[in-house]
Design a protein around this motif. Structure first.
Motif, PDB file in Angstrom:
ATOM      1  N   PHE A   1     -58.156  44.262   2.116  1.00  0.00           N
ATOM      2  CA  PHE A   1     -56.930  44.798   2.746  1.00  0.00           C
ATOM      3  C   PHE A   1     -56.638  45.671   1.245  1.00  0.00           C
ATOM      4  O   PHE A   1     -56.298  44.937   0.432  1.00  0.00           O
TER       5      PHE A   1
ATOM      6  N   SER B   1     -47.317  36.113  16.809  1.00  0.00           N
ATOM      7  CA  SER B   1     -47.990  37.107  16.003  1.00  0.00           C
ATOM      8  C   SER B   1     -49.322  36.721  16.128  1.00  0.00           C
ATOM      9  O   SER B   1     -49.822  35.690  16.700  1.00  0.00           O
TER      10      SER B   1
ATOM     11  N   GLU C   1     -51.491  35.886  13.832  1.00  0.00           N
ATOM     12  CA  GLU C   1     -51.628  34.595  13.071  1.00  0.00           C
ATOM     13  C   GLU C   1     -51.211  33.149  13.578  1.00  0.00           C
ATOM     14  O   GLU C   1     -51.798  32.161  13.618  1.00  0.00           O
TER      15      GLU C   1
ATOM     16  N   SER D   1     -56.286  42.875  12.495  1.00  0.00           N
ATOM     17  CA  SER D   1     -55.269  43.448  13.434  1.00  0.00           C
ATOM     18  C   SER D   1     -54.782  44.775  13.042  1.00  0.00           C
ATOM     19  O   SER D   1     -55.213  45.169  11.889  1.00  0.00           O
TER      20      SER D   1
ATOM     21  N   LYS E   1     -52.841  43.534   9.863  1.00  0.00           N
ATOM     22  CA  LYS E   1     -52.882  42.465   8.771  1.00  0.00           C
ATOM     23  C   LYS E   1     -54.325  42.157   8.717  1.00  0.00           C
ATOM     24  O   LYS E   1     -55.207  42.318   9.807  1.00  0.00           O
TER      25      LYS E   1
ATOM     26  N   ILE F   1     -56.629  38.650   8.115  1.00  0.00           N
ATOM     27  CA  ILE F   1     -56.445  37.275   8.215  1.00  0.00           C
ATOM     28  C   ILE F   1     -57.663  36.385   7.972  1.00  0.00           C
ATOM     29  O   ILE F   1     -58.750  36.937   8.481  1.00  0.00           O
TER      30      ILE F   1
ATOM     31  N   VAL G   1     -52.819  35.055   5.385  1.00  0.00           N
ATOM     32  CA  VAL G   1     -52.609  36.332   6.000  1.00  0.00           C
ATOM     33  C   VAL G   1     -52.238  37.196   4.832  1.00  0.00           C
ATOM     34  O   VAL G   1     -51.422  36.998   4.010  1.00  0.00           O
TER      35      VAL G   1
ATOM     36  N   ASP H   1     -51.006  41.331   4.111  1.00  0.00           N
ATOM     37  CA  ASP H   1     -50.374  42.446   4.904  1.00  0.00           C
ATOM     38  C   ASP H   1     -49.427  42.970   3.816  1.00  0.00           C
ATOM     39  O   ASP H   1     -49.642  42.618   2.707  1.00  0.00           O
ATOM     40  N   GLU H   2     -48.490  44.013   4.095  1.00  0.00           N
ATOM     41  CA  GLU H   2     -47.789  44.600   3.151  1.00  0.00           C
ATOM     42  C   GLU H   2     -46.779  43.788   2.438  1.00  0.00           C
ATOM     43  O   GLU H   2     -46.408  44.283   1.314  1.00  0.00           O
ATOM     44  N   SER H   3     -46.456  42.616   2.854  1.00  0.00           N
ATOM     45  CA  SER H   3     -45.531  42.034   2.198  1.00  0.00           C
ATOM     46  C   SER H   3     -46.406  41.175   1.248  1.00  0.00           C
ATOM     47  O   SER H   3     -45.661  40.358   0.105  1.00  0.00           O
TER      48      SER H   3
END
Length: 487
Positions: free
Chosen positions: A18, A157, A159, A179, A182, A184, A232, A234-236
């Motif tokens: 990622f 979601s 997850e 996904s 994301k 995972i 997870v 992701d962008e966060s």
């Protein structure tokens, strides 16, 4: 499942990326899979995520053969990717069963890569088929993908869909799922198979079966996933879901330290290399012998041979040269081909063993055929005595968690005493590592606590097992289930 030949079948390897920005994640995944090639040599695959558009390629063969420069370029760039190397445990050796599995479902796309083996595959397949699911492969990975996508219909979601699916699946699974937005990673509640993640200097997150794959792409190891944990990316940033943690005892497959993992990997805070040194040292204490030289069968027997030498004081020597351009003996489809490959794969350094009493260290004996041929190579080269020491206990039970240890009828230790096995393979003496010391191989750092699965040695299974104890019968059920789907 693929029929067992003479040696152990490896696991699978999973890898995920990622990145914050669009980059050549296909190349990163290629390097990661290359580092995990020892975990699976049947097939491999990569799926790249380019703003929600999934580009994929998978085929039978080694990573370097399947992914030519042109093929990698054809995958394009993206900010996420997942990859997989496979040695089949459930499902035939075919391109159809290569991973990652790519799924189009009601709420988007998903790519899933799996290492392990479920013990309730047959029941889950049967239930899903009654509900209208049509299976295209014989792999239990497809079962997991169906359950996740089914839960995704109601879950908020991806997850959470996985979190709910984990209530139904039982057995060994280390997963990397992608996904559109994301990446995972998830590990089963027992933690049978390793899974870790790291981060590069550029802030790219990497999930992988072993830490050696992180090293290969310049990522710094962060930590192992906990048994039952979902992580997870992701962008966060990074989030952890621990709803399934602590529900079962941690039972990592002890054979990861003995055979499967690469020596330069660190699993659960313990060096694989040092674990194998300890295995050799334990063998020297449990089964001492008067000898002139200690040698190891490449590759996983070498570290244990060094440990035996250090503990016993018997000099270590390089007794075999391994042809690095031939696959492992168990990949061969027929007995005569396997026998040819043993001869061309290993060559004895005659000057090391001629006229000497040899301690031969290997990681396991399954059927005994390959061991017998290796011993004969040493005899033919002039060894006066061959004392074999095995850095694992005798295999007495099948494995249902991803290691292709066959039904009891094919395990030599189920039908013969140690003395009889020694006579069959032609050694002067034979000694196995005890189950008690197998559990002491790894010295965990940083307060890591880890128990082990030793069911293939002890018969103490940490989960429910398939109702058909005979592994061949269980495999036949899966095959029949597949036939009903396709007719």
């Amino acid at each position: 499942m693929t029929p067992l030949t003479n040696g152990l079948h490896e696991e699978c390897g999973v890898f995920g990326v990622f990145a914050k920005e669009k980059t050549n994640v296909a190349a990163t995944t290629y390097y990661g899979l290359f580092a995990l090639q020892h975990r699976g040599q049947e097939s491999c695959g990569i799926v790249v995520n380019d703003d929600g558009v999934f580009n994929s390629y998978k085929d039978t063969g080694l990573v370097n053969d399947v992914f030519t420069p042109e093929r990698l370029d054809g995958l394009g760039q993206g900010n996420m990717a997942v990859g997989h190397v496979r040695y089949g445990t459930t499902g035939a050796n075919a391109r159809l069963n290569a991973q990652p599995i790519l799924v189009n479902h009601y709420k988007g796309r998903m790519a899933l890569a799996h290492n392990g083996n479920l013990v309730n595959t047959y029941e889950l397949r049967h239930e899903l088929e009654k509900q209208g699911s049509i299976f295209h492969t014989t792999s239990d990975t497809e079962v997991i993908s169906y359950l996740v996508t089914k839960e995704r219909l109601e879950a908020p979601s991806i997850e959470e869909a996985l979190n709910r699916a984990m209530n139904k699946i039982n057995g060994a699974y280390s997963l990397v799922i992608m996904s559109p937005a994301k990446l995972i990673a998830a590990r089963d509640e027992n933690g049978f198979r390793p899974l870790c993640y790291g981060i590069t200097n550029e802030g790219t997150y990497i999930g992988a079966s072993e830490s050696c794959a992180l090293d290969s792409v310049g990522a710094k190891f962060v930590r192992d996933l906990l048994p039952g944990e979902i992580v997870v990316f992701d962008e966060s940033g990074v989030r952890s879901i621990k709803d399934h943690c602590g529900k079962r005892p941690h039972t990592l497959c002890v054979f990861e330290y003995i055979y499967f993992a690469r020596p330069d990997s660190v699993i659960e805070g313990a060096s694989v290399h040092e674990a194998r040194l300890r295995a050799g040292a334990f063998l020297a204490l449990e089964h001492p012998v008067q000898a002139d030289i200690v040698i190891g069968v490449p590759d996983s027997g070498i570290d244990a041979a060094i440990g035996y030498s250090h503990q016993s004081g018997i000099p270590y020597g390089i007794g075999f040269i391994k042809n690095k351009y031939i696959g492992r003996t168990f990949i061969s489809p027929g007995q005569s081909s396997r026998e040819d490959k043993v001869r061309i794969k290993l060559n004895v350094v005659a000057s090391v063993v001629k006229g000497k009493r040899v301690v031969l260290i290997d990681d396991s004996i399954v059927r005994g055929t390959t061991s017998g041929r290796i011993v004969k190579l040493l005899r033919d080269a002039g060894a006066t005595e061959v004392h074999m020491r095995v850095s694992a206990p005798p295999f007495l039970n099948p494995c249902y968690y991803g290691t292709d240890i066959d039904s009891r009828e094919h395990l030599i230790a189920c039908h013969h005493s140690i003395k009889e096995i020694s006579d069959i393979i032609g050694t002067d003496s034979l000694g196995y590592l005890s189950v008690e010391n197998a559990k002491k191989l790894a010295v965990h750092a940083n307060g890591c606590e880890c128990g082990y699965c030793t069911a293939c040695f002890s018969g103490e299974y940490p989960t429910n097992i398939p109702t058909e104890m005979h592994k061949d019968k269980f495999d036949r059920k899966i095959s029949e289930s597949k036939e009903k789907t396709t007719t």
